[in-house]
Design a protein around this motif. Structure first.
Motif, PDB file in Angstrom:
ATOM      1  N   ALA A  54      15.575 -52.112  -3.890  1.00 51.59           N
ATOM      2  CA  ALA A  54      16.351 -53.334  -4.110  1.00 51.59           C
ATOM      3  C   ALA A  54      17.782 -53.043  -4.525  1.00 51.59           C
ATOM      4  O   ALA A  54      18.666 -53.861  -4.298  1.00 51.59           O
ATOM      5  N   GLU A  55      18.029 -51.891  -5.147  1.00 53.60           N
ATOM      6  CA  GLU A  55      19.377 -51.573  -5.605  1.00 53.60           C
ATOM      7  C   GLU A  55      20.379 -51.540  -4.455  1.00 53.60           C
ATOM      8  O   GLU A  55      21.546 -51.839  -4.639  1.00 53.60           O
ATOM      9  N   ASN A  56      19.940 -51.176  -3.272  1.00 49.83           N
ATOM     10  CA  ASN A  56      20.834 -51.081  -2.116  1.00 49.83           C
ATOM     11  C   ASN A  56      20.777 -52.314  -1.231  1.00 49.83           C
ATOM     12  O   ASN A  56      21.455 -52.370  -0.227  1.00 49.83           O
ATOM     13  N   HIS A  57      19.971 -53.290  -1.591  1.00 50.95           N
ATOM     14  CA  HIS A  57      19.793 -54.496  -0.783  1.00 50.95           C
ATOM     15  C   HIS A  57      20.987 -55.428  -0.957  1.00 50.95           C
ATOM     16  O   HIS A  57      21.462 -55.625  -2.063  1.00 50.95           O
ATOM     17  N   LYS A  58      21.471 -56.019   0.126  1.00 48.71           N
ATOM     18  CA  LYS A  58      22.647 -56.876   0.049  1.00 48.71           C
ATOM     19  C   LYS A  58      22.335 -58.317   0.419  1.00 48.71           C
ATOM     20  O   LYS A  58      23.116 -58.976   1.044  1.00 48.71           O
ATOM     21  N   GLY A  59      21.186 -58.801   0.055  1.00 48.78           N
ATOM     22  CA  GLY A  59      20.828 -60.185   0.338  1.00 48.78           C
ATOM     23  C   GLY A  59      20.344 -60.861  -0.926  1.00 48.78           C
ATOM     24  O   GLY A  59      20.629 -60.422  -2.032  1.00 48.78           O
ATOM     25  N   THR A  60      19.589 -61.925  -0.748  1.00 52.28           N
ATOM     26  CA  THR A  60      19.051 -62.633  -1.892  1.00 52.28           C
ATOM     27  C   THR A  60      17.894 -61.844  -2.487  1.00 52.28           C
ATOM     28  O   THR A  60      17.015 -61.374  -1.781  1.00 52.28           O
ATOM     29  N   MET A  61      17.940 -61.703  -3.797  1.00 52.70           N
ATOM     30  CA  MET A  61      16.898 -61.002  -4.532  1.00 52.70           C
ATOM     31  C   MET A  61      16.113 -62.036  -5.327  1.00 52.70           C
ATOM     32  O   MET A  61      16.598 -63.144  -5.549  1.00 52.70           O
ATOM     33  N   ILE A  62      14.936 -61.662  -5.764  1.00 52.31           N
ATOM     34  CA  ILE A  62      14.138 -62.557  -6.591  1.00 52.31           C
ATOM     35  C   ILE A  62      13.572 -61.763  -7.760  1.00 52.31           C
ATOM     36  O   ILE A  62      13.139 -60.623  -7.589  1.00 52.31           O
ATOM     37  N   TYR A  63      13.625 -62.356  -8.942  1.00 50.66           N
ATOM     38  CA  TYR A  63      13.031 -61.736 -10.128  1.00 50.66           C
ATOM     39  C   TYR A  63      11.596 -62.224 -10.227  1.00 50.66           C
ATOM     40  O   TYR A  63      11.334 -63.412 -10.353  1.00 50.66           O
ATOM     41  N   VAL A  64      10.638 -61.301 -10.150  1.00 50.31           N
ATOM     42  CA  VAL A  64       9.220 -61.658 -10.090  1.00 50.31           C
ATOM     43  C   VAL A  64       8.463 -61.325 -11.372  1.00 50.31           C
ATOM     44  O   VAL A  64       7.239 -61.370 -11.391  1.00 50.31           O
ATOM     45  N   GLY A  65       9.175 -61.024 -12.448  1.00 47.30           N
ATOM     46  CA  GLY A  65       8.525 -60.726 -13.720  1.00 47.30           C
ATOM     47  C   GLY A  65       8.268 -61.986 -14.523  1.00 47.30           C
ATOM     48  O   GLY A  65       8.468 -63.111 -14.051  1.00 47.30           O
ATOM     49  N   ALA A  66       7.807 -61.789 -15.755  1.00 46.36           N
ATOM     50  CA  ALA A  66       7.561 -62.904 -16.659  1.00 46.36           C
ATOM     51  C   ALA A  66       8.879 -63.576 -17.032  1.00 46.36           C
ATOM     52  O   ALA A  66       9.929 -62.932 -17.034  1.00 46.36           O
TER      53      ALA A  66
END
Length: 140
Positions: free
Chosen positions: A64-76
């Protein structure tokens, strides 16, 4: 007489301004202390999350560190950041701690993450459980 009244009024106005200035300085100092306390709390919470030995570190979080799109936080859910929050741009500092940063994944990997998280003992399950512990520490 008129002159001395004017001088007294000017002194009173100066005292009010001085009191207001002192209150503004106190407020700024309180805000700085609150920010320092929050930073220290976040640092302690990050230190309280231990590294797990013998676990493969190649995870979706690393990709994910190199991803250049929308990210999602999937933790608590954390104070100020809810679970399943979509992120664009930079990742908030609160999420940049061991295990937690692995829970910021490309949005297209979301369903795959959920399947892996459902497997007891998987890296995704472990990281999610650590995010629950981290949330508890931050909420204290």
């Amino acid at each position: 007489m008129l002159r001395s009244k004017t001088t007294t009024d000017e002194n009173t106005a100066g005292e009010t301004t001085g009191a207001e200035t002192a209150e503004a300085v106190k407020t700024a100092a309180d805000a700085a202390q609150t920010a320092a306390d929050a930073a220290e709390k976040s640092k302690r919470a990050a230190a309280a999350v231990p590294e797990r030995k013998g676990v493969d570190t190649q995870t979706s979080g690393a990709a994910a560190e190199n991803h250049k799109g929308t990210m999602i936080y999937v933790g608590a859910s954390l104070p100020g950041i809810k679970s399943n929050t979509a992120l664009t741009g930079t990742v908030p500092e609160k999420l940049n701690v061991p295990f937690i940063r692995e829970l910021v994944i490309p949005i297209e990997d979301f369903t795959g993450f959920l399947k892996k998280k459902a497997q007891a003992g998987s890296r995704e399950d472990f990281c999610y459980r650590k995010s629950v512990e981290y949330a508890e520490i931050l909420s204290k």
